[in-house]
Every structure is written in structure tokens, then in C-alpha cells.
Scaffold this motif. Sequence first.
Motif, PDB file in Angstrom:
ATOM      1  N   ASP A 162       0.836  -1.099  -0.155  1.00 15.13           N
ATOM      2  CA  ASP A 162      -0.157  -0.160   0.007  1.00 15.13           C
ATOM      3  C   ASP A 162       0.860   1.274  -0.078  1.00 15.13           C
ATOM      4  O   ASP A 162       0.716   2.185  -0.532  1.00 15.13           O
ATOM      5  CB  ASP A 162      -0.715   0.119   1.120  1.00 15.13           C
ATOM      6  N   VAL A 165       2.001   2.173  -3.365  1.00 12.71           N
ATOM      7  CA  VAL A 165       0.784   2.760  -4.190  1.00 12.71           C
ATOM      8  C   VAL A 165       0.449   4.213  -3.863  1.00 12.71           C
ATOM      9  O   VAL A 165       0.347   5.100  -4.757  1.00 12.71           O
ATOM     10  CB  VAL A 165      -0.563   1.954  -4.078  1.00 12.71           C
ATOM     11  N   ARG A 166       0.486   4.408  -2.754  1.00  8.36           N
ATOM     12  CA  ARG A 166       0.471   5.555  -2.094  1.00  8.36           C
ATOM     13  C   ARG A 166       1.552   6.723  -2.366  1.00  8.36           C
ATOM     14  O   ARG A 166       1.248   7.764  -2.789  1.00  8.36           O
ATOM     15  CB  ARG A 166       0.327   5.698  -0.883  1.00  8.36           C
ATOM     16  N   TYR A 169       0.986   7.776  -5.938  1.00 10.28           N
ATOM     17  CA  TYR A 169       0.135   8.872  -6.247  1.00 10.28           C
ATOM     18  C   TYR A 169       0.533  10.413  -5.534  1.00 10.28           C
ATOM     19  O   TYR A 169       0.377  11.338  -6.289  1.00 10.28           O
ATOM     20  CB  TYR A 169      -1.120   8.660  -5.055  1.00 10.28           C
ATOM     21  N   PHE A 289      -7.492   9.899  -3.628  1.00  7.03           N
ATOM     22  CA  PHE A 289      -6.389   8.577  -3.758  1.00  7.03           C
ATOM     23  C   PHE A 289      -7.528   7.234  -3.809  1.00  7.03           C
ATOM     24  O   PHE A 289      -7.131   6.460  -4.601  1.00  7.03           O
ATOM     25  CB  PHE A 289      -5.720   8.534  -2.488  1.00  7.03           C
ATOM     26  N   ASN A 290      -8.417   7.423  -2.982  1.00  7.95           N
ATOM     27  CA  ASN A 290      -9.287   5.919  -2.927  1.00  7.95           C
ATOM     28  C   ASN A 290      -9.896   5.797  -4.353  1.00  7.95           C
ATOM     29  O   ASN A 290     -10.340   4.590  -4.487  1.00  7.95           O
ATOM     30  CB  ASN A 290     -10.345   6.133  -1.896  1.00  7.95           C
ATOM     31  N   LYS A 293      -6.717   4.332  -6.553  1.00  7.72           N
ATOM     32  CA  LYS A 293      -5.729   3.314  -6.083  1.00  7.72           C
ATOM     33  C   LYS A 293      -5.614   2.113  -6.583  1.00  7.72           C
ATOM     34  O   LYS A 293      -4.655   1.333  -6.784  1.00  7.72           O
ATOM     35  CB  LYS A 293      -5.759   3.312  -4.376  1.00  7.72           C
ATOM     36  N   GLU A 294      -6.897   1.639  -6.817  1.00  7.55           N
ATOM     37  CA  GLU A 294      -6.700   0.287  -7.561  1.00  7.55           C
ATOM     38  C   GLU A 294      -6.254   0.360  -9.110  1.00  7.55           C
ATOM     39  O   GLU A 294      -5.553  -0.715  -9.654  1.00  7.55           O
ATOM     40  CB  GLU A 294      -8.370  -0.231  -7.748  1.00  7.55           C
ATOM     41  N   ALA A 297      -2.430   0.512  -8.447  1.00  9.79           N
ATOM     42  CA  ALA A 297      -1.935  -0.775  -8.192  1.00  9.79           C
ATOM     43  C   ALA A 297      -1.759  -1.710  -9.448  1.00  9.79           C
ATOM     44  O   ALA A 297      -0.810  -2.285  -9.713  1.00  9.79           O
ATOM     45  CB  ALA A 297      -2.917  -1.284  -7.145  1.00  9.79           C
TER      46      ALA A 297
END
Length: 327
Positions: A162, A165-166, A169, A289-290, A293-294, A297
Amino acid sequence: MIFLTRSLSVFAVALALLFSALPATAAEAQPQVGQIARVNDQMLMRQDLDREMKLVSLRLARQGQPVSAAQLKQYEANIRETLINRTLLLQQARSAGVDVKESLVTKALSEFKAAFDGEMGYARALADMGFSEESLKNQIRDGLAVKALIDDKVTRHISLSDRQVRAFYDDNPSLFRRPEQVRASHILIKVPENADPAKKDEALAAIQALKARIENGEDFAVLAMENSDCPSKAKGGDLGFFGREQMVKPFSDAAFALQPGQMSDVVETRFGYHLIRVTERQEEQTLPFNDVKEAIASRLRQEQEGKKIDAYIEKLKEHADIKRFPL
């Protein structure tokens, strides 16, 4: 998605298309066709390359990117390399005893057939590829064996946190900015660019009459369905959301000058005369972000897979006897 996905290697992309043809064995090859490469004890023939080039051409055409024979020939060497890579992987899968369940082959064949317009379309595709259904099943089986090998030797060892991924971003804010957008409907009275003045006057009078009817209370969407020359008429003229750069400038300038509920004056573009009504506006924003995020990833995983697949193939090549012949 707002950001662009980095292209994977030619092979990594081809691998995802499980229904691509795998080369014939040396025993099945037609020597008179001409040899293009040898991978260990397996000969790749010109017919293998021609079939693969045909498949590439069909895929591009289906994606709305048709290419001429001359354009496709520029990629001949790369496509041969894809065949070499795939042959190496299939040899490795067979050496490792990879087993493919027949139920998976049947399922993949059904999915392949579903992509065509009935049995006739499927039959034409088989003819184009030079396959019988049985030979296609064999190619699918080999493709699934290669995928199983890659899953076992490469992709199952990939990990993505995670935090990674963050970090992507946070480090690439410009990739997640959504520009200002409007949602608009329009009515188009089409006028050819070379139309004579009388035709233009007739079209202008028609759109002005529609504008007057709307101003007198008639429904914009109904009039669009009845009178517009744009396919959007089926949705009452609704074009959905779009940014400034997605439409021709006179259209965008008029649309972005409107507030929700407002209708433009008559707008002229190279397509003809328009009436534009804006229904919603969205200001420029950074996507949360939410929401992304997928997709991030998925992109990062694809990049890792591409690099690791390439590295795995290079390792196989170090211990392989490969010879390429003039094309």
C-alpha cells in the motif's frame, strides 16, 4: 484513467492474449515455406510468422487501428522475437510438466467464440488464421500452459505494498488532475463545409426556428430526438461530460461559457449549426486517492510483471540455442 499506462514488452502484451497462435513443431513445419528461426530443436517457419502477423492485424483492426501490409512488415522482426520468446516459454512449460485442465481449454474456447458474430463469424476467423477448431484448441492449451508457467515462476512472486501505491500517487499529482468539464446536450443541423449559400441559409433558418420553439417552452431533448443530425439524438442530444480539448473550439468556447440550465445562441462549426444546453459543470479537481488506488496498483503490478517476464525470458535465452535466419 487520467494517467497513461507504460507499455509492456511486445511479449508481455502478446502473452495476455491467450488465443494467439503458437508455432508449429518442427515435424509439422513445411520446409518449403522457409525457416525464420530455430529455438533449441524446434524450427520456426515462415507460416508461423505470417499467421502471427495476421493475428496482430486482426487485433489492431478490431481495436479500430487497421494497418496496411507495408506498415505491418515493419514489425516483422519484433513479431518473430515474440514467437521465439513464446516458443522458449512453451518448451520450459513442457519440460516442467505443466498440466492444463481440459475444462479451462473449453472455457477459453467458448470465450474466444463469443467474440465473433455467430458461428459464421467464428468460422471466418478460423479460416483467416488457417486453423481447424482442433488446432485452435491445441494453441489455446499451449497458451494456457505458458500462462500457468508465468504465474508460477514470475507473477506469484510479485508483491506490491500500500505504501508503494500511495507513494506513486503523492509523487505524481499532475497525473490525477481532472480538468474542468461540462455536461451538455446539443442539437445539430448538419451543413457540409462546401455547401452553397442557399443550403446554409436553409439550415440556419431551421436551427433558429428550433431555438425559438425551445425559448417558447418546448422540450430541448424532445426536439433533439426529432430534429438533430447527431447520433446523440437517441439520448436527447446528451453528450455526457467533456473537457475543453475534446470538442472543436467554437463548440467548446460556447459550452464552457454557459452555466447549468443555460442554452447557447446558434453556434457554427465545420459540422454545421448547433444549439448547446449545459446541464452540469465540474470544476478542475485532483481525484481522491481512494478513487484511483486500484488503477495505480494495477499499473504498478503490470510494470513489475513486464520487467520480471523479460528478465525470466532473458535467463532462458542464456541457456538456449537460438538461431535467427534472414526474413
